[in-house]
Each structure stands twice: as structure tokens, then as C-alpha cells.
Write an enzyme that holds these catalytic residues in place. Structure first.
Site, PDB file in Angstrom:
ATOM      1  N   LYS A  22      -5.688   7.637  12.309  1.00 24.57           N
ATOM      2  CA  LYS A  22      -6.080   8.181  11.004  1.00 24.57           C
ATOM      3  C   LYS A  22      -6.547   9.644  11.105  1.00 24.57           C
ATOM      4  O   LYS A  22      -7.330   9.981  12.000  1.00 24.57           O
ATOM      5  CB  LYS A  22      -7.199   7.332  10.417  1.00 24.57           C
ATOM      6  N   ARG A  57       0.862  -1.200   0.000  1.00 26.23           N
ATOM      7  CA  ARG A  57       0.000   0.000   0.000  1.00 26.23           C
ATOM      8  C   ARG A  57       0.890   1.239   0.000  1.00 26.23           C
ATOM      9  O   ARG A  57       1.701   1.427   0.905  1.00 26.23           O
ATOM     10  CB  ARG A  57      -0.874  -0.013   1.256  1.00 26.23           C
ATOM     11  N   CYS A 108     -16.363  -8.172   6.372  1.00 25.47           N
ATOM     12  CA  CYS A 108     -16.300  -8.423   7.823  1.00 25.47           C
ATOM     13  C   CYS A 108     -16.630  -7.115   8.527  1.00 25.47           C
ATOM     14  O   CYS A 108     -16.753  -6.072   7.885  1.00 25.47           O
ATOM     15  CB  CYS A 108     -14.919  -8.972   8.221  1.00 25.47           C
ATOM     16  N   CYS A 118      -8.090 -10.633   1.332  1.00 23.72           N
ATOM     17  CA  CYS A 118      -8.086 -10.192   2.727  1.00 23.72           C
ATOM     18  C   CYS A 118      -8.173 -11.380   3.693  1.00 23.72           C
ATOM     19  O   CYS A 118      -9.135 -12.149   3.662  1.00 23.72           O
ATOM     20  CB  CYS A 118      -9.237  -9.227   2.985  1.00 23.72           C
ATOM     21  N   ARG A 122      -1.432   7.144   9.844  1.00 23.07           N
ATOM     22  CA  ARG A 122      -1.503   6.625   8.468  1.00 23.07           C
ATOM     23  C   ARG A 122      -1.637   7.766   7.471  1.00 23.07           C
ATOM     24  O   ARG A 122      -1.777   8.928   7.832  1.00 23.07           O
ATOM     25  CB  ARG A 122      -2.741   5.725   8.338  1.00 23.07           C
ATOM     26  N   CYS A 152     -15.297  -3.274   0.017  1.00 25.93           N
ATOM     27  CA  CYS A 152     -13.889  -3.541   0.349  1.00 25.93           C
ATOM     28  C   CYS A 152     -13.398  -4.734  -0.475  1.00 25.93           C
ATOM     29  O   CYS A 152     -14.206  -5.461  -1.057  1.00 25.93           O
ATOM     30  CB  CYS A 152     -13.758  -3.827   1.837  1.00 25.93           C
ATOM     31  N   LYS A 168      -3.288   1.791  14.917  1.00 18.18           N
ATOM     32  CA  LYS A 168      -3.299   2.731  13.791  1.00 18.18           C
ATOM     33  C   LYS A 168      -3.986   4.042  14.186  1.00 18.18           C
ATOM     34  O   LYS A 168      -4.866   4.059  15.058  1.00 18.18           O
ATOM     35  CB  LYS A 168      -4.002   2.108  12.595  1.00 18.18           C
ATOM     36  N   CYS A 194     -13.934  -1.405   6.437  1.00 14.83           N
ATOM     37  CA  CYS A 194     -12.984  -0.734   5.536  1.00 14.83           C
ATOM     38  C   CYS A 194     -13.652   0.125   4.459  1.00 14.83           C
ATOM     39  O   CYS A 194     -13.051   1.080   3.980  1.00 14.83           O
ATOM     40  CB  CYS A 194     -12.066  -1.763   4.899  1.00 14.83           C
TER      41      CYS A 194
HETATM   42 FE1  SRM Z   1      -8.992  -1.642   6.355  1.00 13.52          FE
HETATM   43  C1  SRM Z   1      -7.508  -4.207   7.936  1.00 13.52           C
HETATM   44  C2  SRM Z   1      -8.276  -3.041   3.483  1.00 13.52           C
HETATM   45  C3  SRM Z   1      -9.697   1.280   4.932  1.00 13.52           C
HETATM   46  C4  SRM Z   1     -10.650  -0.643   9.248  1.00 13.52           C
HETATM   47  N1  SRM Z   1      -8.024  -3.332   5.888  1.00 13.52           N
HETATM   48  C5  SRM Z   1      -7.450  -4.232   6.721  1.00 13.52           C
HETATM   49  C6  SRM Z   1      -6.615  -5.244   5.924  1.00 13.52           C
HETATM   50  C7  SRM Z   1      -5.217  -4.717   5.822  1.00 13.52           C
HETATM   51  C8  SRM Z   1      -6.671  -6.692   6.427  1.00 13.52           C
HETATM   52  C9  SRM Z   1      -5.591  -7.135   7.370  1.00 13.52           C
HETATM   53  O1  SRM Z   1      -5.311  -6.471   8.375  1.00 13.52           O
HETATM   54  O2  SRM Z   1      -5.039  -8.200   7.109  1.00 13.52           O
HETATM   55  C10 SRM Z   1      -7.363  -5.155   4.558  1.00 13.52           C
HETATM   56  C11 SRM Z   1      -6.551  -5.551   3.329  1.00 13.52           C
HETATM   57  C12 SRM Z   1      -7.450  -6.222   2.345  1.00 13.52           C
HETATM   58  C13 SRM Z   1      -6.871  -6.387   0.977  1.00 13.52           C
HETATM   59  O3  SRM Z   1      -6.770  -7.534   0.512  1.00 13.52           O
HETATM   60  O4  SRM Z   1      -6.549  -5.403   0.348  1.00 13.52           O
HETATM   61  C14 SRM Z   1      -7.903  -3.754   4.612  1.00 13.52           C
HETATM   62  N2  SRM Z   1      -8.887  -0.975   4.570  1.00 13.52           N
HETATM   63  C15 SRM Z   1      -8.661  -1.735   3.462  1.00 13.52           C
HETATM   64  C16 SRM Z   1      -8.897  -0.944   2.191  1.00 13.52           C
HETATM   65  C17 SRM Z   1      -7.992  -1.343   1.045  1.00 13.52           C
HETATM   66  C18 SRM Z   1     -10.378  -1.104   1.800  1.00 13.52           C
HETATM   67  C19 SRM Z   1     -10.828  -0.482   0.499  1.00 13.52           C
HETATM   68  O5  SRM Z   1     -11.860  -0.939   0.031  1.00 13.52           O
HETATM   69  O6  SRM Z   1     -10.206   0.420  -0.031  1.00 13.52           O
HETATM   70  C20 SRM Z   1      -8.698   0.475   2.742  1.00 13.52           C
HETATM   71  C21 SRM Z   1      -7.265   0.910   2.692  1.00 13.52           C
HETATM   72  C22 SRM Z   1      -7.111   2.326   3.155  1.00 13.52           C
HETATM   73  C23 SRM Z   1      -5.746   2.899   3.004  1.00 13.52           C
HETATM   74  O7  SRM Z   1      -5.352   3.186   1.882  1.00 13.52           O
HETATM   75  O8  SRM Z   1      -5.092   3.119   4.028  1.00 13.52           O
HETATM   76  C24 SRM Z   1      -9.117   0.285   4.191  1.00 13.52           C
HETATM   77  N3  SRM Z   1      -9.921   0.059   7.012  1.00 13.52           N
HETATM   78  C25 SRM Z   1     -10.216   1.109   6.195  1.00 13.52           C
HETATM   79  C26 SRM Z   1     -11.182   1.953   6.827  1.00 13.52           C
HETATM   80  C27 SRM Z   1     -11.814   3.189   6.215  1.00 13.52           C
HETATM   81  C28 SRM Z   1     -11.056   4.454   6.536  1.00 13.52           C
HETATM   82  O9  SRM Z   1      -9.994   4.402   7.161  1.00 13.52           O
HETATM   83  O10 SRM Z   1     -11.530   5.503   6.152  1.00 13.52           O
HETATM   84  C29 SRM Z   1     -11.463   1.389   8.067  1.00 13.52           C
HETATM   85  C30 SRM Z   1     -12.514   1.908   9.087  1.00 13.52           C
HETATM   86  C31 SRM Z   1     -12.054   3.112   9.821  1.00 13.52           C
HETATM   87  C32 SRM Z   1     -11.252   2.743  11.015  1.00 13.52           C
HETATM   88  O11 SRM Z   1     -10.051   2.551  10.900  1.00 13.52           O
HETATM   89  O12 SRM Z   1     -11.847   2.604  12.088  1.00 13.52           O
HETATM   90  C33 SRM Z   1     -10.663   0.204   8.174  1.00 13.52           C
HETATM   91  N4  SRM Z   1      -9.046  -2.297   8.355  1.00 13.52           N
HETATM   92  C34 SRM Z   1      -9.843  -1.786   9.335  1.00 13.52           C
HETATM   93  C35 SRM Z   1      -9.708  -2.599  10.503  1.00 13.52           C
HETATM   94  C36 SRM Z   1     -10.446  -2.395  11.842  1.00 13.52           C
HETATM   95  C37 SRM Z   1      -9.711  -1.461  12.736  1.00 13.52           C
HETATM   96  C38 SRM Z   1     -10.362  -1.371  14.091  1.00 13.52           C
HETATM   97  O13 SRM Z   1     -10.277  -0.329  14.694  1.00 13.52           O
HETATM   98  O14 SRM Z   1     -10.909  -2.353  14.577  1.00 13.52           O
HETATM   99  C39 SRM Z   1      -8.803  -3.633  10.176  1.00 13.52           C
HETATM  100  C40 SRM Z   1      -8.326  -4.767  11.083  1.00 13.52           C
HETATM  101  C41 SRM Z   1      -7.326  -4.327  12.090  1.00 13.52           C
HETATM  102  O15 SRM Z   1      -6.753  -3.239  12.035  1.00 13.52           O
HETATM  103  O16 SRM Z   1      -7.091  -5.136  12.976  1.00 13.52           O
HETATM  104  C42 SRM Z   1      -8.429  -3.415   8.823  1.00 13.52           C
HETATM  105 FE1  SF4 Z   2     -10.923  -7.252   4.914  1.00 15.54          FE
HETATM  106 FE2  SF4 Z   2     -12.889  -6.816   6.600  1.00 15.54          FE
HETATM  107 FE3  SF4 Z   2     -11.501  -4.786   5.676  1.00 15.54          FE
HETATM  108 FE4  SF4 Z   2     -13.128  -6.040   4.076  1.00 15.54          FE
HETATM  109  S1  SF4 Z   2     -13.732  -4.903   5.916  1.00 15.54           S
HETATM  110  S2  SF4 Z   2     -11.012  -5.482   3.620  1.00 15.54           S
HETATM  111  S3  SF4 Z   2     -13.007  -8.105   4.792  1.00 15.54           S
HETATM  112  S4  SF4 Z   2     -10.708  -6.362   6.966  1.00 15.54           S
END
Ligand code: SRM
Ligand code: SF4
Length: 564
Positions: free
Chosen positions: A206, A68, A471, A432, A137, A426, A204, A475
Site C-alpha cells: 500500500k 472493490r 478483528c 466480512c 493496491r 470497518c 498486499k 481495516c
Molecule cells: Fe482490510 C482484509 C475491508 C482497509 C488490513 N479488509 C479485508 C477484507 C477483504 C476481508 C477478507 O480478506 O476477507 C475486508 C472486507 C470486508 C467487507 O465485507 O467489506 C476488508 N479493509 C477493508 C475496508 C473496506 C474497511 C473499511 O472500513 O473501509 C478497507 C478497504 C480499503 C480499500 O479500498 O482498499 C480496508 N485493511 C484496510 C486497512 C487500512 C488501510 O489500508 O489504510 C488495513 C490496515 C493497514 C494494513 O494493510 O496494514 C487493512 N484487511 C487488512 C488485513 C490485515 C493485513 C495484514 O497485514 O495482516 C486483512 C486480512 C488479510 O489481508 O489477510 C484485510
Molecule cells: Fe473484516 Fe477485520 Fe477488516 Fe473489519 S478489520 S473488515 S472484521 S478484516
């Protein structure tokens, strides 16, 4: 005695994010070991295995990596975009994934090709460190260059903040770029971590930046949101600072929840960096380092409350903060189509379905974007809705750009339904590791079914936002959409209803464990009621809450089923 989480131990003994990464890169194995994949994230890399292959009996896991890039405000030069495009073909799976935080992910890179990929990105001044891990981030910012004559100020500020919060460790350059430190200006820094210390942040962190009235960045969902305030000449005065947003939750654990940020203070622009640094430092010192499910900043804010947090912040700053100013109501913006920039040039926003840039049948999005950008050399901005803006286009080039868009069958926004333009999913399966259900792969068909339904109900001109995730981590920010489908177990979703288009209300759980094939029938009666009983101008989310289709009491009571 308190017991810190395993990840805290790994960070602490990592020698500023080095761990054994360099050694593990040299071995023959196709993967990195468990401890070191935690550190890998700080370098912008996730280890993944193909979940489709995992299900085939007798087959070994098929390992690859997702990279990323750190792209503050979604801002890229033509050369930087084209480098990603080339690398996707050369070392990745042939697609680019534009993310909900305005970055690009390359999927499917095998271990031996991580270094060349990162080195080529580095040549174009793109780094991946700062995009993942327990640090601040990628800083988001409204990408539209048309907002006002001062639009570049917010974009520049997003870059400044993003650089300010980069780790000082040189580990990234040593491991991936072979010690070369000249090309990236961000990299010439002393080897100590004055802000992060040895264990970085508990989780993390943001930051998002918005223009008044423009909620394209979903400003209330960030750990810290900054909404600009301007004077009558559109000069930037300062920011309303919001704290404590975040969306991740777990279906069955009531102690985890999505949360919208609360207004904290108004801050003049000169003080913002200092104030943010202290906010991050409070999270560093007081965030939960035992339980990663309770470690996000939103839980600190929720546990302390705004008054206690402000008191601690003011104590650290040594001065009193101004109260927040009134916040202009926000609209959900996409910035698609042709728009005139404040400098007289033009930009065109193109919708990218679920952020996946690929050639698909006659729609040659990836090739088309490459050829247009190669021909005109325009800069690029990525949007928080996973879309792309081609910017700084001269008036006289508009027709030729349009001709190429047409030749590659890339749809202009006026040829897409409202529901499709506003939808987000997502990646989920197969990349993922946390997905429990499909999202990106099934969502286009789900949206197709809703397009038909909305046409039938004469609601296709309305803006109703649909978002899907595999899930509950959130995201694609499903908890602020009108209608969110959140994976709960294979092919079953929790249906959330009633988000507010201005971003100030989370939606509520309406029904859980709904099979994929029943999503449309589950929502149909609600859309019918909306058509028949809404008040003039009322959004679907507002209607659902006013008529108590969903309410606060409902949010967790119906959950059940398997955990992700
Ligand atoms: Fe996310 C983890 C994809 C935005 C909350 N997210 C992941 C991971 C890296 C899975 C992992 O940890 O193994 C996913 C990778 C999947 C893949 O195959 O690409 C993933 N997140 C994404 C992306 C690519 C989704 C998308 O459709 O674009 C976004 C990448 C953003 C970036 O460029 O940095 C993405 N993730 C978000 C957002 C939205 C936002 O930030 O505006 C959220 C919700 C906001 C937040 O952070 O609360 C988000 N991602 C999570 C979480 C839950 C965090 C939590 O507080 O519980 C995880 C899991 C974790 O961190 O343990 C996670
Ligand atoms: Fe993966 Fe869940 Fe984020 Fe979708 S919402 S990319 S399934 S961690």
C-alpha cells in the site's frame, strides 16, 4: 528446504491470474472454489457469505461477492459515481460502501452478475483489478482540491503510480470484459509481468501520498508513505519517503504487530517512480513467501532495519539517496464542510457514517447524493475517513446544492458532533469473513453513548478519535486513534488507548475482552481524568501516554481469548 505458502503455489500456476476462473464462472454453483477465490482477489473481488444466515441452523450458506473498484486518490467523475450508485441497486445490496482507502465497494453481487457489473463499470473507465491481491493496491492521496495551487499534481501523481503498478496480465479483461481491450488505456499492455513476475508480491502493498502538515491519509500507516515537499512558491520539489508501515496483527501472536513507517530518504520528484519500483522489487525478492503472517513489507523493514534497507536500495539504484528532510508536524484533517478551491470554485465535504451510503429513514443520503450529482454533474472525491467531497462547484450553485442537501436531511458537518465526524468502523459482520465481532452495525450506537458522555464531561468540543474494527486486522486503522476498539471475540473488544493525532504514535492495549456493553464505562474514568488533569492543548492520546495510563510495556501483555 524452504516451503512456500499455498497461495504462492496458486499464483505460480495461475497463468498470470487466470486459473480456472473462466470455467468456474460458467458452472451452476453459486460460489468459486477455494483455490480460485485467491485469484479472484487480484481481480478486485472477494467471495463472501452472509454471516447472519450462516448462524441459522439448517440454512445453506448464502454466497455473494464484494467488488472493490480501483479509484486512485478517491477521484471520480460524476458519471463514475453514478454508475456505482446504479449498480448497487441493480446488482448489489442497494448500498455503496466508501472505504478507508478511498475506494467504493459493492456488496451482495451474486456470481452470475459479476460480469455485467464489471462490464458496466468498465464502460465508465473503472476497473477493479489493482484494488486487491498481492500487488500494489489503490494509491491513496489527499483528496482536497483546496490545498494549494498545485493540488492536482499530487492527485495526478497518485493516478500515475497506480497505473504504473497495475499488473500487466490481461486476465481481467479476458475473463470479465470479454477480451475487449480498447476502453481502458491501462489495459493495452504486453502480456508479461516485468515487475511482479509469475508470483506477484508476497503480500498486499500500500502506498499513500500526503501534503506536508495534512495527515488525512494516515501517512505513517502505509507500506510506503510519500510526504510532498514544496518550495516557497508552492511548487512540488520532491517527497520524504517513509517505509514499513502496516497495521494488521493477531491478538495472541507477539510476532505480528502494527508498525508505523520510518523516514527513509528525501527524493526529487523525477526519481520517485524509479525509487518506488525498486522498493517494491526488494519486497518482491526478499519478502517472506513461506509465512503470510510475516509477509508484509513492514516485517522486512523491521527485520533488516532502515540502514540495511537503504544500502540495498542504493545498490540497486546505483546512487546514494539524500537523507530525509524534517517533516512538518501533521494534523488529522477531514476536509468536511464548504471550502474554497484554489481555482475559485468550491467543494463541500459530507460526512458518511462508516462510509455506508444508503437511505436511512428521513436521511436520504444515497438518493440525495445521486440527485445532487445528476443535477450539477460535479466531480467527486472520496476521503480516507470514508467521507465524500463534491467538488468544482460554481459559487452561484452553492445555495442550490445546499438546498438539496437540506431537502434530503443530509447533515452538514456543523450539525454533527466531533466524535461522530472523526469516528470510523470497518464493515465486519455480516459480510466480512474474518470478523469476530460487530463493528459498523453497532458503532453508531456506541458513538451515541460517547456523545452523551462527552457532553456531560464538557469535552464535546475536543477532537478525540474513536475507531472500531471487528478483528485485529486493522481495516479502520484503529491503532493510530486516540481510542480504538478491536474485536477479539463475539461482543468483546480489546481497548487501545493513546494514539497520536499527528499519526506518529501507535496506541497501546489498555484492557482486553471488554464486553460491548462495558466500553463506555471502561473509558469513562480516563476521560474524567483527561478533563481534570490535562495540560492546555493536550490531546487525549498525549495525555494518556504522559500520565502513563498506557505505556509500551502494556501493549501485548494483557492479550488472551479466542483467535479470529
Ligand atoms: Fe482490510 C482484509 C475491508 C482497509 C488490513 N479488509 C479485508 C477484507 C477483504 C476481508 C477478507 O480478506 O476477507 C475486508 C472486507 C470486508 C467487507 O465485507 O467489506 C476488508 N479493509 C477493508 C475496508 C473496506 C474497511 C473499511 O472500513 O473501509 C478497507 C478497504 C480499503 C480499500 O479500498 O482498499 C480496508 N485493511 C484496510 C486497512 C487500512 C488501510 O489500508 O489504510 C488495513 C490496515 C493497514 C494494513 O494493510 O496494514 C487493512 N484487511 C487488512 C488485513 C490485515 C493485513 C495484514 O497485514 O495482516 C486483512 C486480512 C488479510 O489481508 O489477510 C484485510
Ligand atoms: Fe473484516 Fe477485520 Fe477488516 Fe473489519 S478489520 S473488515 S472484521 S478484516
Amino acid at each position: 528446504m524452504t516451503k512456500i505458502s499455498k497461495v504462492e503455489e496458486i499464483k505460480e500456476k495461475s497463468r498470470n491470474l487466470r486459473g480456472e476462473l473462466a470455467v468456474q464462472l460458467r458452472n451452476e454453483l453459486p460460489y468459486i472454489d477455494k483455490e480460485n477465490i485467491q485469484l479472484l482477489k487480484f481481480h478486485g473481488i472477494y467471495q463472501q457469505d452472509d454471516r447472519d444466515v450462516r448462524r441459522i441452523k439448517g440454512r445453506d450458506k448464502e454466497w455473494s461477492f464484494m467488488i472493490r473498484s480501483r479509484i486512485a486518490g478517491g477521484r471520480l467523475t460524476a458519471a463514475q459515481y453514478l454508475a456505482h450508485d446504479r449498480l448497487a441497486d441493480e446488482f448489489g445490496n442497494g448500498t455503496l460502501r466508501l472505504t478507508t482507502r478511498q475506494t467504493i465497494q459493492l456488496h451482495g453481487v451474486i456470481k452470475g452478475q459479476l460480469k455485467p457489473t464489471l462490464q458496466l463499470l468498465h464502460k465508465e473507465m473503472i476497473i477493479a483489478t489493482g484494488a486487491c491481491g498481492d500487488i500494489v493496491r489503490n494509491v491513496m492521496c489527499c483528496p482536497a482540491p483546496a490545498n494549494s495551487k498545485t493540488d492536482h499534481i499530487l492527485q495526478d501523481f497518485a493516478h500515475e503510480l497506480s497505473t504504473h503498478f497495475l499488473p500487466h496480465s490481461q486476465a481481467y479483461y479476458e475473463i470479465w470484459i470479454d477480451g475487449e481491450r480498447q476502453a481502458a488505456p491501462d489495459s493495452v499492455q504486453p502480456e508479461e509481468e516485468p515487475l511482479y513476475g509469475k508470483t506477484y508480491l508476497p503480500r498486499k502493498f500500500k502506498i499513500g501520498i500526503a501534503w506536508p502538515g495534512d495527515n488525512c491519509v494516515d501517512i505513517f500507516t502505509h507500506d510506503v508513505g510519500l510526504i510532498a515537499t514544496l518550495d516557497s512558491n508552492e511548487e512540488l520539489l520532491g517527497f520524504n519517503v517513509l517505509v514499513g508501515g502496516g497495521l494488521g496483527m493477531n491478538h495472541k501472536k507477539k510476532q505480528t504487530f502494527p508498525r508505523l513507517a520510518d523516514p527513509l530518504a528525501w527524493i526529487p520528484k523525477e526519481q520517485v517512480k524509479q525509487v518506488l519500483t525498486h522498493i517494491v522489487a526488494i519486497q518482491r525478492d526478499h519478502g517472506d513467501r513461506e509465512n503470510r503472517k510475516h509477509a508484509r513489507f513492514k516485517y522486512l523493514i523491521d527485520d533488516w532495519g532502515i540502514p540495511a534497507f537503504r544500502t540495498e536500495l542504493e545498490r540497486k539504484l546505483g546512487y546514494t539517496l539524500d537523507p530525509p528532510q524534517s517533516i512538518t508536524p501533521m494534523r488529522p484533517e477531514l476536509h468536511l464542510g464548504w471550502n474554497r478551491q484554489s481555482d475559485g470554485r468550491w467543494f463541500v465535504g459530507l460526512s458518511v457514517q462508516n462510509g455506508r451510503v444508503k437511505d436511512d429513514g428521513s436521511v436520504r443520503l444515497k438518493t440525495g447524493l445521486r440527485e445532487i450529482i445528476e443535477t450539477f454533474g460535479m466531480d467527486v472525491r472520496l476521503t480516507p475517513n470514508q467521507d465524500i467531497l463534491l467538488i468544482n462547484i460554481a459559487y452561484e450553485d452553492r445555495q442550490a446544492v445546499d438546498g438539496m442537501i437540506l431537502a434530503h436531511h443530509i447533515p452538514h458537518e456543523q450539525h454533527l458532533s466531533n466524535v461522530r465526524k472523526h469516528a470510523m468502523a470497518c464493515p465486519a459482520l455480516p459480510t466480512c469473513g474474518l470478523a469476530v465481532a460487530e463493528a459498523e452495525r453497532v458503532f453508531p450506537d456506541v458513538i451515541r453513548e460517547f456523545e452523551i458522555l462527552l457532553d456531560e464531561l464538557d469535552l464535546s468540543r475536543d477532537i478525540i478519535t474513536f475507531r472500531m474494527t471487528g478483528c485485529p486486522n486493522g481495516c479502520a486503522r484503529p491503532y493510530v486513534s486516540d481510542i480504538g476498539f478491536v474485536g477479539h471475540s463475539m461482543d468483546k473488544y480489546a481497548v487501545f488507548i493513546g494514539g497520536d493525532p499527528s499519526g506518529k504514535r501507535l496506541n497501546y492495549l489498555y484492557k482486553d475482552l471488554v464486553p460491548l456493553s462495558d466500553l463506555v464505562d471502561t473509558v469513562r474514568p480516563l476521560l474524567e481524568q483527561y478533563r481534570d488533569l490535562r495540560i492546555d492543548g493536550e490531546s487525549f492520546g498525549d495525555f494518556a501516554v504522559r500520565t502513563r495510563i498506557v505505556d509500551e510495556e502494556a501493549i501485548f501483555d494483557q492479550s488472551g481469548g479466542s483467535l479470529p
